[in-house]
Design a protein around this motif. Structure first.
Motif, mmCIF file in Angstrom:
data_model
loop_
_atom_site.group_PDB
_atom_site.id
_atom_site.type_symbol
_atom_site.label_atom_id
_atom_site.label_comp_id
_atom_site.label_asym_id
_atom_site.label_seq_id
_atom_site.Cartn_x
_atom_site.Cartn_y
_atom_site.Cartn_z
ATOM 1 N N ASN A 1 0.792 -1.228 0.000
ATOM 2 C CA ASN A 1 0.000 0.000 0.000
ATOM 3 C C ASN A 1 0.823 1.277 0.000
ATOM 4 O O ASN A 1 0.263 2.365 -0.042
ATOM 5 C CB ASN A 1 -0.975 0.015 1.182
ATOM 6 N N SER A 2 2.159 1.184 0.041
ATOM 7 C CA SER A 2 2.971 2.409 0.049
ATOM 8 C C SER A 2 4.374 2.113 -0.443
ATOM 9 O O SER A 2 4.866 0.977 -0.357
ATOM 10 C CB SER A 2 3.052 3.001 1.453
ATOM 11 N N PHE A 3 5.033 3.172 -0.947
ATOM 12 C CA PHE A 3 6.421 3.002 -1.365
ATOM 13 C C PHE A 3 7.318 2.776 -0.157
ATOM 14 O O PHE A 3 8.322 2.056 -0.255
ATOM 15 C CB PHE A 3 6.900 4.224 -2.149
ATOM 16 N N GLU A 4 6.988 3.355 0.971
ATOM 17 C CA GLU A 4 7.777 3.142 2.195
ATOM 18 C C GLU A 4 7.837 1.657 2.529
ATOM 19 O O GLU A 4 8.885 1.146 2.960
ATOM 20 C CB GLU A 4 7.170 3.924 3.361
ATOM 21 N N ASN A 5 6.756 0.945 2.295
ATOM 22 C CA ASN A 5 6.758 -0.491 2.558
ATOM 23 C C ASN A 5 7.607 -1.257 1.552
ATOM 24 O O ASN A 5 8.179 -2.304 1.864
ATOM 25 C CB ASN A 5 5.333 -1.035 2.575
ATOM 26 N N ASP B 1 4.333 0.598 -9.845
ATOM 27 C CA ASP B 1 3.154 1.256 -9.280
ATOM 28 C C ASP B 1 1.908 0.849 -10.065
ATOM 29 O O ASP B 1 1.980 0.183 -11.107
ATOM 30 C CB ASP B 1 3.336 2.769 -9.200
ATOM 31 N N PRO C 1 -1.808 -0.067 -4.625
ATOM 32 C CA PRO C 1 -1.038 1.091 -5.084
ATOM 33 C C PRO C 1 0.331 0.713 -5.638
ATOM 34 O O PRO C 1 0.845 1.359 -6.553
ATOM 35 C CB PRO C 1 -0.907 1.956 -3.826
ATOM 36 N N SER D 1 3.825 -5.211 6.028
ATOM 37 C CA SER D 1 4.466 -4.553 4.882
ATOM 38 C C SER D 1 3.842 -5.001 3.566
ATOM 39 O O SER D 1 3.684 -4.220 2.632
ATOM 40 C CB SER D 1 5.967 -4.852 4.871
ATOM 41 N N TYR E 1 10.964 6.961 -5.863
ATOM 42 C CA TYR E 1 9.638 7.210 -6.426
ATOM 43 C C TYR E 1 9.231 8.682 -6.349
ATOM 44 O O TYR E 1 8.148 9.059 -6.786
ATOM 45 C CB TYR E 1 8.599 6.350 -5.695
ATOM 46 N N SER E 2 10.102 9.531 -5.841
ATOM 47 C CA SER E 2 9.706 10.906 -5.513
ATOM 48 C C SER E 2 9.303 11.742 -6.719
ATOM 49 O O SER E 2 8.486 12.667 -6.607
ATOM 50 C CB SER E 2 10.839 11.611 -4.753
#
Length: 516
Positions: free
Chosen positions: A276-280, A303, A324, A355, A401-402
């Motif tokens: 669910n997130s790029f941080e994961n 993505d 996502p 994660s 991914y920024s």
């Protein structure tokens, strides 16, 4: 939910079968503009124009069937495969030997004819097609395997060998190419070497600079540079092979390659995960390096918008619901029981800590291919949307991914789709900005901002695609002025007339012609 997913992961079965349906051939109603018209600031240098006496020489050398002058037949060689760049050469040459390459280049050098070396023409930065009317030197008929030392795992072949054909040949002998690309069915090993291609498994096997043991190249004036060593250790003098690896055919034409080939893994496993997130993604990658260690071969991030172009346009079926973000994690090893146990343990941990929300894993070759198609055919899928501004960048992992949300803000409704995917294992992100048709206004919103941003983060404006034609104005964002001066001085020494792949690689303000 988590326990159900964990059970499915440990059973090593796909949740559902994946369709291998491929798209029909993409048809284009119009050709891209000529590069010279799309980028009017580029001026043709004072090279000779191809005349009848030049064509007579090439015909006598190659025969009429390996000299292509028909306008329609030349078109495929003049246009890159993503339909972003187009030259107007009226002469395509198809040599079959190093000797013929020597004769061609010597003649072109003596007659001041510009030359565009071309492999499989799968490049994405305009490096493999003419900018104006350069002679196209197609290496496709130099496609022989010369030798294979099965004991040492060393392959020697001609530059026109298609990557997938080499890999299939090696697979029958329990070896593999150290390089794997989405374009493997078309790209040629000479072009791979010329661009120092990276690919999907650089994390495990490294890049071509480390895997090419030796090569043969022909200089712009037709001399053979024989560095075709098959030795893994050779410390005599300068490693001249590196002058040709990654320089995109601007210093010489690679004709033969000697490359070390690792053993084909006895155990291959692939996991496809939903997050669910790029941080994961970063958390999972970090844990994969520690938990999977020596068997980790590839780690890819995708993505939702990137996956959508393959499921919507190419009608490929994803085995997971919509998330996502997605990851592909592949392992190569020699003991399947051992590898399955390690992968299961790793997957269990990333499921337990939240994660990963969903996932599947498999070691069935056909199902692994179907999953890899979801990743490898993204560029093809994007062609159905319209024109793609495609960028290949290296960024620190925390910024991988920024640029996607930043570019969504900058480009806004001018874009049909903006997405990012790529090799999280080596920090190489592929950023795609799709519009209905090419637009200078959109281009100006993207460039040079995207390179300025990359430079501020100490990244690279080209991770694996090279500079080609499209990035020559922006080399200074990744190289110092001192480095650029050395690069252009080397070009001036090795190709004083500048006939090889002109208008590419080197910054326009510092090209060799300025030294005359």
């Amino acid at each position: 939910m988590l326990s159900t997913v964990r059970c499915r992961l440990s059973s090593w079965r796909l949740l559902s079968s994946i369709s291998s349906t491929t798209s029909s051939t993409i048809k284009y109603s119009t050709l891209p503009e000529l590069t010279k018209d799309r980028y009017p600031n580029v001026r043709r240098s004072d090279y000779s124009i191809i005349k009848s006496n030049h064509l007579e020489f090439f015909k006598d050398l190659l025969g009429e069937h390996r000299l292509i002058t028909d306008e329609n037949e030349c078109l495929a060689y003049n246009t890159d495969w993503i339909k972003a760049n187009r030259g107007y050469s009226s002469c395509v040459l198809k040599p079959k030997s190093t000797e013929e390459v020597c004769s061609i280049l010597k003649f072109c050098y003596d007659n001041n004819l510009a030359v565009c070396p071309q492999g499989g023409n799968t490049g994405l930065v305009g490096g493999s097609v003419p900018v104006f009317d350069e002679v196209i030197l197609s290496m496709s008929l130099m496609n022989k395997i010369i030798s294979l030392d099965e004991t040492a795992g060393i392959l020697t072949c001609e530059a026109g060998c298609v990557l997938e054909n080499l890999d299939n040949y090696l697979a029958e002998r329990e070896l593999m190419m150290p390089l794997d690309l989405g374009a493997k069915g078309s790209c040629q090993i000479g072009g791979n070497v010329a661009t120092n291609a990276g690919g999907l498994r650089l994390l495990r096997y490294g890049n071509l600079q480390g895997n090419v043991l030796g090569l043969e190249a022909v200089t712009p004036n037709g001399r053979v540079v024989d560095c075709l060593s098959a030795l893994k250790k050779d410390n005599t003098g300068l490693h001249l092979k590196h002058l040709y690896i990654g320089t995109e055919g601007s210093l010489g034409v690679v004709t033969k390659v000697c490359i070390k080939c690792p053993p084909k893994p006895k155990a291959v496993n692939l996991a496809f995960l939903g997050l669910n997130s790029f941080e994961n993604i970063l958390k999972v990658f970090k844990k994969s390096r520690h938990e999977l260690g020596e068997i980790l071969s590839s780690c890819e991030a995708i993505d939702a918008d990137s996956l959508a172009v393959t499921t919507e346009h190419l009608k490929l079926k994803s085995p997971l619901d919509k998330f996502p973000f997605y990851m592909l994690i592949e392992t190569h090893g020699s003991d399947n029981t051992h590898d399955e146990e390690k992968l299961n343990r790793f997957l269990g941990k990333v499921m337990e800590d939240g994660s990963v929300l969903d996932g599947i894993a498999t070691n069935e070759p056909s199902k692994m291919k179907d999953i890899w198609d979801l990743r490898e055919r993204i560029t093809e899928g994007y062609l159905h949307d319209g024109y793609v501004f495609k960028y290949d960048l290296s960024l620190p992992l925390e910024h991988f991914y920024s640029l996607v949300p930043i570019m969504k803000d900058r480009v806004g409704r001018d874009a049909i789709r903006i997405s990012g995917y790529g090799h999280i294992g080596d920090g190489n992100v592929h950023l795609s900005i799709c519009v209905k048709e090419f637009s200078t206004e959109v281009l100006n919103k993207i460039e040079p901002f995207i390179y300025e941003y990359t430079s501020k983060l100490k990244g690279s404006i080209s991770a694996e695609h090279g500079i080609g034609f499209r990035k020559t104005n922006y080399v200074h964002y990744s190289k110092s002025q001192e480095a650029i001066d050395i690069m252009t001085n080397i070009k001036c020494i090795m190709d004083p007339k500048g006939i090889l792949n002109p208008y590419k690689v080197y910054p326009p303000s510092r090209r060799w012609s300025n030294f005359k």
